[in-house]
Design an enzyme around this catalytic site. Structure first.
Site, mmCIF file in Angstrom:
data_model
loop_
_atom_site.group_PDB
_atom_site.id
_atom_site.type_symbol
_atom_site.label_atom_id
_atom_site.label_comp_id
_atom_site.label_asym_id
_atom_site.label_seq_id
_atom_site.Cartn_x
_atom_site.Cartn_y
_atom_site.Cartn_z
ATOM 1 C CG LEU A 102 -1.944 -1.087 1.380
ATOM 2 C CD1 LEU A 102 -2.695 -0.945 2.696
ATOM 3 C CD2 LEU A 102 -2.920 -1.069 0.207
ATOM 4 C CG ASP A 103 0.576 4.078 -3.103
ATOM 5 O OD1 ASP A 103 1.389 3.209 -3.458
ATOM 6 O OD2 ASP A 103 -0.274 4.579 -3.851
#
Length: 242
Positions: A102-103
């Site tokens: 996930l960013d």
């Protein structure tokens, strides 16, 4: 299995460090201090304490983390701290790593494991494991944008269109998007290609596993063997954190 082997396998340090934990009376089982590192113990359903913290024996670890903003899903982060710093040292020593990424500004459900076979099974493109994202957008989401996301959009620098497996409104400026692929920044790029812009992004589900509402950002919990088997199964029913 000997107690020293148990502690070593669970990530509590070198063999010598594990023996020292036992000598210092830092390990308890069933409320009693473990006195000898060479004593044998049955590991099935084993739970013990190390320095006052309860610890279940896990041959293979599967963890659910509610990822907060400001963390990278990397063992060697570049600009932000690693999500692994949110876990206790024994788990980091075992080589636990995220299943996918996930960013740093994306929140929500992140799975971590030391099971390389499971990582390969879940992340391989041919298995199409669905992931559900909650996106808040800069502009109201229009019916035309929904239609484009479902029909397929072509991302910048890509030649093949990608589409959402499902897409529904969750508010005037928010939508719930289900993807079965894992391209770089895919949700943000898809919504941009459809004519809008993501302000915040949250993952609420990964395969059969749903993020518990009561799990606060930065908190984590164990998932049991049944959850691992469901995640690895092609036709897995919904699962929740143990």
């Amino acid at each position: 299995m000997r107690w020293s082997q148990v502690l070593f396998g669970q990530g509590f340090g070198t063999r010598r460090e594990c023996e020292q934990l036992i000598l210092a009376q830092c390990v308890k089982h069933g409320g009693c201090v473990v006195e000898y590192s060479d004593d044998e113990v049955e590991v099935t359903d084993l739970e013990f304490e190390v320095e006052g913290r309860s610890w279940p024996y896990r041959e293979r670890v599967l963890i659910l983390l509610n990822k907060p903003v400001g963390y990278e899903c990397s063992q060697k982060p570049k600009s932000w701290p690693s999500v692994l710093t949110l876990l206790p040292p024994p788990l980091r020593r075992r080589g636990v790593q995220p299943i996918g990424r996930l960013d740093q500004d994306t929140t929500g459900l992140l799975l971590l494991t030391d099971d390389g076979t499971l990582i390969h099974r879940v992340t391989h493109p041919k298995h199409h494991v669905p992931k559900v994202y909650e996106a808040h957008t800069a502009e109201p989401v229009t019916p035309e944008q929904f239609a484009r996301l479902l029909a397929g959009v072509t991302l910048k620098d890509e030649s093949t269109a990608v589409r959402a497996a499902a897409c529904e409104a969750s508010g005037e400026r928010s939508l719930r998007l289900t993807l079965t692929e894992g391209k770089y920044h895919q949700v943000k790029r898809m919504i941009a290609a459809a004519g809008n812009h993501v302000l915040s992004l949250h993952r609420s589900r990964f395969g059969p596993i749903t993020l518990p509402a009561e799990l606060a950002p930065g908190q984590w919990r164990w998932l049991d063997e049944a959850a691992r088997e469901q995640l690895a199964s092609r036709d897995a029913p919904a699962a929740s954190a143990a």
